[in-house]
Write an enzyme that holds these catalytic residues in place. Structure first.
Site, short mmCIF file in Angstrom:
data_model
loop_
_atom_site.label_atom_id
_atom_site.label_comp_id
_atom_site.label_asym_id
_atom_site.label_seq_id
_atom_site.Cartn_x
_atom_site.Cartn_y
_atom_site.Cartn_z
N PHE A 90 -18.30 -11.72 0.09
CA PHE A 90 -16.96 -12.52 0.16
C PHE A 90 -16.65 -12.42 1.77
CE2 PHE A 90 -12.09 -12.95 -0.20
CZ PHE A 90 -12.29 -14.39 -0.79
N ASP A 161 -17.50 -1.19 1.33
CA ASP A 161 -16.48 -2.02 0.81
C ASP A 161 -16.71 -1.95 -0.79
OD1 ASP A 161 -15.26 -4.33 -0.31
OD2 ASP A 161 -16.08 -5.69 1.43
N HIS A 164 -15.58 -4.26 -5.64
CA HIS A 164 -16.31 -4.58 -6.89
C HIS A 164 -16.63 -3.13 -7.67
CE1 HIS A 164 -18.20 -8.60 -5.08
NE2 HIS A 164 -16.89 -8.68 -4.99
N GLN A 187 -7.22 -7.31 -6.59
CA GLN A 187 -6.72 -8.96 -6.92
C GLN A 187 -6.99 -9.10 -8.34
OE1 GLN A 187 -9.49 -11.30 -7.42
NE2 GLN A 187 -8.11 -12.91 -7.53
N LYS A 190 -10.28 -8.77 -10.27
CA LYS A 190 -10.95 -7.48 -10.28
C LYS A 190 -11.03 -6.62 -11.47
CE LYS A 190 -12.51 -8.15 -6.03
NZ LYS A 190 -11.76 -9.47 -5.91
N ARG A 219 4.97 4.37 11.55
CA ARG A 219 6.17 5.24 11.41
C ARG A 219 5.95 6.23 10.40
NH1 ARG A 219 11.95 3.03 8.95
NH2 ARG A 219 13.21 4.62 9.69
N TYR A 226 13.16 5.95 14.18
CA TYR A 226 12.52 4.81 14.39
C TYR A 226 11.47 5.00 15.76
CZ TYR A 226 15.71 2.22 11.64
OH TYR A 226 16.68 1.81 10.52
N ARG A 236 2.11 -1.64 3.01
CA ARG A 236 2.77 -0.76 1.96
C ARG A 236 2.77 -1.38 0.59
NH1 ARG A 236 6.90 0.21 5.87
NH2 ARG A 236 8.12 -1.21 4.72
#
Length: 388
Positions: A90, A161, A164, A187, A190, A219, A226, A236
């Site tokens: 993909f 990767d 799958h 996703q 999946k 951060r 900050y 996140r």
């Protein structure tokens, strides 16, 4: 081709959910903190996902593409560097590198397993190579014996990767026990899902801490002034998605068990159809979660393959054409492309070229159906192939 009188199999719906997911959503809602800094669902999911895969550290992120991009950045990938990727995968596998300004270098795959060819990967390494990215195609773990040796010999790290490969094993070892960084996707299609989401497994605390900083705009977790220590972005995961994923993880093992029982039946039936060659295996990959049920019809050509897919869909199967070789997409050439032309890449990736045009895959919910449905599936494939 004409419609078959054979009734369509009854496949389970996907995604699957129950009161476990509802409980997770309500738990996230009622804790009063809906992002990971202050909430507890993402932290809990990371611990559970890491433990399940035998890893020391997991970092949940917004999606699988971001998981790859973040992992590559932690491994030092950036402008002027290269990442070796399989030509058959993909597009996220190459785009994650290209988005960082790196050059994605496609190499050929094994014609039976569809996984990256270690010899082809070795031939592509240069002084600029920062990562080798094997994709565990359809849940079948790539040849990590050869790839681990290549990594050790070259000094170039692996990034698995594993989009799958939730729950996969290689010679008894889980993905997180194999000594390299691994990236997952959640996703909608999946093996476990919250609609979107991803995760990165890290083999040591130093890489994990780099990943955490970069996924949260550089951060630190406890920062109040900050003081952003590194470049990064907001990758996140939210608390609601984590609540759903905790429930999804609980049923993953039983679903894998079912697919592991069904695939040998379907593979044997597909192999008996003239002209059909199911995806091969590797005995060292001793647990395969089977994200796809894949098969080739060698020599069929892309146009007839696409017609076959249309016919299978018309007869009730969740069928899809195989991924296009990454260099056969316009997106690949927008940025971070190698110096070769399409024809030159095609010449050194003959197996990826063929698989692109002659392969069909069935969604993993096919393998969650009954054995009779599996037999009906194979019969529909046989009818459709015979009618080409």
């Amino acid at each position: 081709m004409t419609a078959s009188p054979r009734p369509a199999p009854e496949f389970p719906a996907w995604p699957q959910y129950s009161d476990e997911e509802r409980t997770g959503l309500i738990r996230a809602l009622e804790q009063g903190q809906w992002w990971r800094i202050g909430g507890s669902e993402v932290d809990s999911f990371e611990h559970e996902f890491a433990s399940y895969h035998g890893a020391d550290h997991a970092l949940a992120v917004t999606n699988g593409t971001h998981a790859l991009e973040l992992a590559l950045e932690v491994l030092g990938v950036g402008p002027g560097t290269e990442v070796v990727v399989p030509a058959f995968t993909f597009i996220s596998s190459s785009q994650a590198a290209q988005r960082l300004g790196a050059v994605a270098v496609p190499v050929d795959v094994d014609p039976g397993t569809y996984n990256i060819d270690p010899a082809a990967a070795a031939a592509a390494i240069t002084p600029r190579t920062k990562a080798i990215m094997p994709v565990h195609m359809a849940g079948l773990v790539a040849d990590l014996d050869a790839l681990a040796k290549l990594s050790a010999d070259s000094g170039v790290p692996l990034l698995q990767d594993a989009a799958h490969a939730h729950g996969a094993r290689w010679q008894g070892k889980r993905i997180g026990e194999l000594g390299s960084v691994a990236a997952f996707s959640f996703q909608n299609g999946k093996l476990m899902t919250a609609g979107e989401g991803g995760a990165v497994l890290f083999p040591d605390e130093g890489l994990y801490e780099q990943g955490f900083l970069r996924h949260s705009c550089g951060r630190p977790r406890t920062d109040r002034g900050y003081f952003h220590r590194t470049s990064g972005s907001n990758f996140r995961l939210n608390e609601f998605s984590a609540g759903v994923l905790r429930a999804q993880l609980k049923r993953l093992d039983s679903q894998i068990d079912t697919r592991e029982r069904r695939w040998p039946v379907l593979r044997e039936l597909l192999a008996a159809i003239p002209g059909v060659v199911p995806q091969g295996g590797d005995d060292r990959a001793d647990r395969n979660p089977h994200y796809m049920a894949m098969f080739r019809v060698p020599g069929i050509g892309e146009e007839r393959r696409n017609s076959l897919v249309d016919e299978l869909v018309a007869r009730g199967l969740p069928a899809f054409a195989a991924f296009r070789a990454v260099y056969r997409t316009d997106a690949f050439w927008e940025t971070g492309a190698p110096a070769e032309t399409v024809d030159e890449l095609a010449e050194r990736c003959p197996h990826a070229e063929a698989i692109t045009t002659d392969t069909v895959w069935l969604h993993h919910r096919t393998l969650l159906a009954s054995e009779q449905d599996i037999r009906d599936t194979a019969a529909i494939v046989a009818d459709a192939v015979a009618g080409l």
